[in-house]
Design an enzyme around this catalytic site. Structure first.
Site, PDB file in Angstrom:
ATOM      1  N   ALA A 180       0.966  -0.893  -0.193  1.00  0.00           N
ATOM      2  CA  ALA A 180      -0.055   0.308  -0.202  1.00  0.00           C
ATOM      3  C   ALA A 180       0.996   1.306  -0.028  1.00  0.00           C
ATOM      4  O   ALA A 180       1.872   1.155   0.825  1.00  0.00           O
ATOM      5  CB  ALA A 180      -1.167   0.171   1.100  1.00  0.00           C
ATOM      6  N   THR A 221       1.066   5.346   0.765  1.00  0.00           N
ATOM      7  CA  THR A 221       0.555   5.995   1.268  1.00  0.00           C
ATOM      8  C   THR A 221       0.622   7.558   0.788  1.00  0.00           C
ATOM      9  O   THR A 221       1.423   8.016   0.782  1.00  0.00           O
ATOM     10  CB  THR A 221       0.368   6.105   2.832  1.00  0.00           C
ATOM     11  OG1 THR A 221       1.594   6.891   2.714  1.00  0.00           O
ATOM     12  CG2 THR A 221       0.439   5.208   3.459  1.00  0.00           C
ATOM     13  N   VAL A 228       4.111  -1.340   3.124  1.00  0.00           N
ATOM     14  CA  VAL A 228       3.444   0.423   2.979  1.00  0.00           C
ATOM     15  C   VAL A 228       4.635   0.721   2.784  1.00  0.00           C
ATOM     16  O   VAL A 228       5.801   0.712   2.950  1.00  0.00           O
ATOM     17  CB  VAL A 228       3.269   0.760   4.733  1.00  0.00           C
ATOM     18  CG1 VAL A 228       2.215   1.759   4.476  1.00  0.00           C
ATOM     19  CG2 VAL A 228       2.036  -0.478   4.710  1.00  0.00           C
ATOM     20  N   LYS A 229       4.448   1.875   1.713  1.00  0.00           N
ATOM     21  CA  LYS A 229       5.508   2.634   1.162  1.00  0.00           C
ATOM     22  C   LYS A 229       4.984   3.927   1.976  1.00  0.00           C
ATOM     23  O   LYS A 229       3.589   4.609   1.113  1.00  0.00           O
ATOM     24  CB  LYS A 229       5.732   2.398  -0.699  1.00  0.00           C
ATOM     25  CG  LYS A 229       6.258   3.985  -0.549  1.00  0.00           C
ATOM     26  CD  LYS A 229       6.259   3.235  -2.182  1.00  0.00           C
ATOM     27  CE  LYS A 229       6.405   4.399  -3.149  1.00  0.00           C
ATOM     28  NZ  LYS A 229       6.926   4.480  -4.543  1.00  0.00           N
ATOM     29  N   THR A 230       5.843   4.973   2.227  1.00  0.00           N
ATOM     30  CA  THR A 230       5.581   6.045   2.976  1.00  0.00           C
ATOM     31  C   THR A 230       6.592   7.027   2.070  1.00  0.00           C
ATOM     32  O   THR A 230       7.598   6.659   2.149  1.00  0.00           O
ATOM     33  CB  THR A 230       5.104   5.983   4.403  1.00  0.00           C
ATOM     34  OG1 THR A 230       4.192   7.229   4.379  1.00  0.00           O
ATOM     35  CG2 THR A 230       6.181   5.947   4.726  1.00  0.00           C
TER      36      THR A 230
END
Ligand code: 5RP
Length: 266
Positions: free
Chosen positions: A142, A144, A172-174
């Protein structure tokens, strides 16, 4: 977690050190022919030996990459809005899981836009994608995404990352931010950081990668700071030395300078 899922995750995050250098070239899905990514096949060819995986859409995968290439694919499967449209956050799922399987991908990726007008829709996209991909042992990353109106601070990014993990994202990539360790602490799955817009100086991108790793990131999913660099191979090698070699910013800068000089002398 079944064997296939574990196997695919091990292709994205290297089991030896729990880290990863992902090369992101999916920008065209909403930005069009982004500067220096006009011809993706050409720009990425010399970079592939130094990337652990490649993040892109199916259109660029089919047209720009030889199927015999030996690099794990993270397939972006969300989109549907452009940078000139009215609602960038109004994304849907753009690629079926069946097609992802046919393309032999190791992971699928989509964006969520927490706090935006289309928050609910994009979170539903994530939950649906996780459900479908779990059936076939495909992990979901996902992203963000941050709307123009959002502040990239740790409270917002921690909220987005935690929601992504709660809905079942495996990765998760943020974005990196101050107090990044608090984002990591609140997220039970590995986090990778995007590079964002190209920094004027390579050292700034190296520092971002270094600090992200220092504060608990599993690696980077970087695009513009690598392939918009005048010396993209030097840049990815320097980033790699931080992620997998625990280089300091100074050591990575020296690697960058050496590689740059080698390139210029050739
Ligand atoms: C766009 C993306 C990009 O892959 C991401 O932003 C990484 O690239 P960059 O380092 O250029 O920011 O997910 O939504």
């Amino acid at each position: 977690m079944d064997w296939g899922m574990k196997n695919r995750i091990s292709k994205i995050i290297r089991p030896e050190d729990g880290r990863t250098v992902m090369l992101a070239i999916d920008h065209g899905y909403f930005l069009g022919p982004t500067e220096k990514l006009e011809n993706p096949g050409k720009i990425i060819k010399p970079l592939l030996p130094y990337a652990d995986s490649l993040m892109l859409t199916r259109g660029i995968l089919r047209t720009s990459l030889n199927p015999s290439v030996n690099i794990p694919i993270v397939l972006r499967v969300s989109g549907g809005s452009s940078v000139i449209g009215e609602n960038l956050s109004n994304e849907c799922l753009t690629t079926s899981v069946e097609d992802a399987l046919k393309l032999n991908v190791s992971c699928v990726a989509l964006s969520i836009f927490v706090g935006s007008k289309y928050e609910h829709r994009t979170l539903k996209n994530l939950a649906k994608l996780v459900d479908e991909c779990e059936r076939f042992g495909i992990p979901t990353l996902a992203v963000t995404a941050v709307g123009k109106e959002m502040t990239r601070d740790y409270r917002y990014l921690a909220l987005s990352c935690r929601i992504a993990a709660e809905l079942g994202a495996h990765l998760v990539k943020t974005y990196y931010c101050e107090n990044f360790h608090k984002v990591v602490e609140g997220c039970p799955v590995p986090i990778v950081v995007a590079g964002g817009k190209k920094f004027p100086q390579p050292e700034d991108a190296l520092r971002l990668a270094y600090e992200a790793i220092e504060h608990g990131a599993a690696g980077v999913d970087m695009g513009r700071n690598i392939w918009q660099s005048d010396f993209p191979v030097a840049m990815i090698k320097a980033i790699r030395s931080i992620v997998h070699g625990n280089s300091t910013v100074k050591e990575a800068s020296e690697i960058f300078m050496q590689e740059k000089e080698t390139f210029q002398a050739a």
